[in-house]
Design a protein around this motif. Sequence first.
Motif, PDB file in Angstrom:
ATOM      1  N   ALA A  16      -2.498 -66.001  14.524  1.00  0.00           N
ATOM      2  CA  ALA A  16      -1.796 -65.808  13.252  1.00  0.00           C
ATOM      3  C   ALA A  16      -2.706 -65.363  12.109  1.00  0.00           C
ATOM      4  N   VAL A  17      -3.775 -64.643  12.425  1.00  0.00           N
ATOM      5  CA  VAL A  17      -4.586 -64.031  11.373  1.00  0.00           C
ATOM      6  C   VAL A  17      -3.802 -62.830  10.831  1.00  0.00           C
ATOM      7  N   PRO A  18      -3.708 -62.652   9.514  1.00  0.00           N
ATOM      8  CA  PRO A  18      -2.965 -61.508   8.955  1.00  0.00           C
ATOM      9  C   PRO A  18      -3.409 -60.183   9.571  1.00  0.00           C
ATOM     10  N   ILE A  19      -2.459 -59.244   9.672  1.00  0.00           N
ATOM     11  CA  ILE A  19      -2.708 -58.007  10.405  1.00  0.00           C
ATOM     12  C   ILE A  19      -3.881 -57.221   9.820  1.00  0.00           C
ATOM     13  N   GLY A  20      -3.911 -57.044   8.501  1.00  0.00           N
ATOM     14  CA  GLY A  20      -4.989 -56.286   7.899  1.00  0.00           C
ATOM     15  C   GLY A  20      -6.347 -56.908   8.152  1.00  0.00           C
ATOM     16  N   VAL A  21      -6.433 -58.230   8.008  1.00  0.00           N
ATOM     17  CA  VAL A  21      -7.687 -58.940   8.261  1.00  0.00           C
ATOM     18  C   VAL A  21      -8.072 -58.838   9.732  1.00  0.00           C
ATOM     19  N   SER A  22      -7.088 -58.924  10.618  1.00  0.00           N
ATOM     20  CA  SER A  22      -7.357 -58.807  12.057  1.00  0.00           C
ATOM     21  C   SER A  22      -7.991 -57.464  12.390  1.00  0.00           C
ATOM     22  N   LEU A  23      -7.474 -56.398  11.814  1.00  0.00           N
ATOM     23  CA  LEU A  23      -8.001 -55.067  12.089  1.00  0.00           C
ATOM     24  C   LEU A  23      -9.440 -54.919  11.584  1.00  0.00           C
ATOM     25  N   VAL A  24      -9.724 -55.474  10.399  1.00  0.00           N
ATOM     26  CA  VAL A  24     -11.077 -55.400   9.854  1.00  0.00           C
ATOM     27  C   VAL A  24     -12.050 -56.216  10.705  1.00  0.00           C
ATOM     28  N   ILE A 279      -4.658 -53.493   2.178  1.00  0.00           N
ATOM     29  CA  ILE A 279      -5.579 -54.134   3.129  1.00  0.00           C
ATOM     30  C   ILE A 279      -5.281 -53.650   4.549  1.00  0.00           C
ATOM     31  N   ILE A 280      -3.994 -53.539   4.868  1.00  0.00           N
ATOM     32  CA  ILE A 280      -3.607 -53.028   6.194  1.00  0.00           C
ATOM     33  C   ILE A 280      -4.078 -51.585   6.364  1.00  0.00           C
ATOM     34  N   ILE A 281      -3.912 -50.766   5.322  1.00  0.00           N
ATOM     35  CA  ILE A 281      -4.345 -49.367   5.394  1.00  0.00           C
ATOM     36  C   ILE A 281      -5.852 -49.279   5.611  1.00  0.00           C
ATOM     37  N   ALA A 282      -6.595 -50.096   4.856  1.00  0.00           N
ATOM     38  CA  ALA A 282      -8.057 -50.081   4.993  1.00  0.00           C
ATOM     39  C   ALA A 282      -8.476 -50.501   6.401  1.00  0.00           C
ATOM     40  N   GLY A 283      -7.881 -51.593   6.898  1.00  0.00           N
ATOM     41  CA  GLY A 283      -8.212 -52.058   8.247  1.00  0.00           C
ATOM     42  C   GLY A 283      -7.805 -51.068   9.315  1.00  0.00           C
ATOM     43  N   ALA A 284      -6.620 -50.472   9.148  1.00  0.00           N
ATOM     44  CA  ALA A 284      -6.143 -49.502  10.142  1.00  0.00           C
ATOM     45  C   ALA A 284      -7.003 -48.242  10.140  1.00  0.00           C
ATOM     46  N   GLY A 285      -7.456 -47.822   8.955  1.00  0.00           N
ATOM     47  CA  GLY A 285      -8.320 -46.645   8.884  1.00  0.00           C
ATOM     48  C   GLY A 285      -9.637 -46.864   9.612  1.00  0.00           C
ATOM     49  N   LEU A 286     -10.227 -48.031   9.411  1.00  0.00           N
ATOM     50  CA  LEU A 286     -11.480 -48.365  10.092  1.00  0.00           C
ATOM     51  C   LEU A 286     -11.272 -48.481  11.598  1.00  0.00           C
ATOM     52  N   PHE A 328       7.269 -56.859  17.241  1.00  0.00           N
ATOM     53  CA  PHE A 328       6.140 -57.789  17.096  1.00  0.00           C
ATOM     54  C   PHE A 328       5.143 -57.415  15.999  1.00  0.00           C
ATOM     55  N   VAL A 329       5.092 -56.132  15.613  1.00  0.00           N
ATOM     56  CA  VAL A 329       4.051 -55.669  14.709  1.00  0.00           C
ATOM     57  C   VAL A 329       4.673 -55.173  13.405  1.00  0.00           C
ATOM     58  N   GLU A 330       4.028 -55.496  12.294  1.00  0.00           N
ATOM     59  CA  GLU A 330       4.493 -55.062  10.978  1.00  0.00           C
ATOM     60  C   GLU A 330       4.511 -53.536  10.915  1.00  0.00           C
ATOM     61  N   THR A 331       5.534 -52.986  10.262  1.00  0.00           N
ATOM     62  CA  THR A 331       5.793 -51.549  10.291  1.00  0.00           C
ATOM     63  C   THR A 331       4.619 -50.718   9.779  1.00  0.00           C
ATOM     64  N   SER A 332       4.061 -51.094   8.633  1.00  0.00           N
ATOM     65  CA  SER A 332       2.969 -50.306   8.049  1.00  0.00           C
ATOM     66  C   SER A 332       1.779 -50.236   8.998  1.00  0.00           C
ATOM     67  N   ALA A 333       1.415 -51.374   9.580  1.00  0.00           N
ATOM     68  CA  ALA A 333       0.276 -51.404  10.507  1.00  0.00           C
ATOM     69  C   ALA A 333       0.563 -50.559  11.736  1.00  0.00           C
ATOM     70  N   ALA A 334       1.781 -50.654  12.266  1.00  0.00           N
ATOM     71  CA  ALA A 334       2.140 -49.883  13.460  1.00  0.00           C
ATOM     72  C   ALA A 334       2.037 -48.383  13.192  1.00  0.00           C
ATOM     73  N   ILE A 335       2.516 -47.948  12.032  1.00  0.00           N
ATOM     74  CA  ILE A 335       2.459 -46.518  11.696  1.00  0.00           C
ATOM     75  C   ILE A 335       1.006 -46.054  11.567  1.00  0.00           C
ATOM     76  N   LEU A 336       0.216 -46.819  10.838  1.00  0.00           N
ATOM     77  CA  LEU A 336      -1.154 -46.397  10.550  1.00  0.00           C
ATOM     78  C   LEU A 336      -2.037 -46.374  11.797  1.00  0.00           C
ATOM     79  N   VAL A 337      -1.761 -47.270  12.753  1.00  0.00           N
ATOM     80  CA  VAL A 337      -2.568 -47.308  13.973  1.00  0.00           C
ATOM     81  C   VAL A 337      -2.057 -46.317  15.011  1.00  0.00           C
ATOM     82  N   LEU A 338      -0.735 -46.241  15.186  1.00  0.00           N
ATOM     83  CA  LEU A 338      -0.175 -45.460  16.291  1.00  0.00           C
ATOM     84  C   LEU A 338       0.087 -43.995  15.953  1.00  0.00           C
TER      85      LEU A 338
END
Length: 425
Positions: A16-24, A279-286, A328-338
């Motif tokens: 349950a770590v937030p998605i943006g933090v998980s990606l970073v 935060i999600i955008i930054a993590g997904a970009g990295l 299962f995955v938040e929309t913004s994170a799914a778009i930015l990663v996939l």
Amino acid sequence: MNAALAFSVLILFAVAVPIGVSLVLASAFGIHFFSNVPLLLMAQRVFTSLDSFPLLAVPLFILSGNLMAAGGISERLVGLAKSMVGGIQGGLACTCVITCMIFASVSGSSVATTFAIGAILIPAMVRHGYPVGTAAGIQASSAELGVLIPPSIPLILFGVATETSVGQLFLAGLGPGLLIAAALFVYLRILCKIKGYGLRDGDDSEPFPKALVKAFWALLMPVVVLGGIYGGVFTPTEASAIAVVYALVVGMFVYRSLTWAKIHDAFQTSVVSSTIIMIIIAGAGLFSFLVTRSGLPTIIADWVQQVFTDKVSFLLAVNVFLFIVGMFVETSAAILVLAPLLTPIAVNYGVDPVHFGLIIVVNLALGMFTPPVGVNLFAACAVAKISIQKIIPSLLPMVLVVMGCVLLVTYIPFISLGLVEYFYR
């Protein structure tokens, strides 16, 4: 490195770590243990991910939507929609669909639409004899129009992630949005006829001319914003700033219901929502940078082209995959990663990137009101003060209705590209 990145992200999601933090964190883990690049690269890639002029539209559209909601726009739009369809059986349910469609062109967010419209219409439907689970389900499914009818935050994110024209994506979102609204409208009319709901939904509705006058300034906002974009007067990012100014002027000086306290709350809510997305955008970009550096997109593209020999089977597989991801995955994170991974593959199959953007967003919009983590689902349940178990039975038929619309959008490109072809090409 690919396996390590995927495993670390899944572990962080599981605890349950937030998605943006998980990606970073997963990216830092991959850089430190499985890459020869310095950790200083993280700061550079995070900055690069956020250093985008079109991204400025995201916090500004969020702010304009919150200001319009705080300024009493939602009540006036509900009154207008009710004056249009309230007199028919099931008019309140249909009012929910129409109001969400209109409010979506103001807020750009399905969650904001759920709270703003649901706070008015869910109690109203319950008072008129709709079961509370049905009322919440109608609101949760109707609010997905918030990510399709422009301006749409997910469409902006797709445009930024894949370097696709945001203006064309906005125009392409109108067809799928209207299709889903019409399909839900027809389904709800049939449901109310069968179940006997909404026999007196027209009570207390205002005459249409009076309701139209009250809602005039609210309806003018999307006309100004979208008309300016497609008329070449300003860009989508500039339009978002104009939308904020418009919301302030109308709320404070026309409707006079936007107080300084409400403005403070709107800014505070917008800052929190924008920060989460950034935060999600930054993590997904990295994360995407590391995935691309590892050569995974090429590996996936080669595998996909070996397994799926034609466009039809590829798009069907994408729909199934995105439906599962959306649950299962938040929309913004799914778009930015996939989106950066899948869009080049789709283009190789001859799929227009604008059309593919709508396929992705429509699929993920469906995930917004499907268990277990649909955000609209939780928002509607919070407004109705019920558990998710009570909403699911009435929700399943609406999920099937929207699934049918997803297939139509996928295999009939004209639904998305008709207006784009007319205005842009």
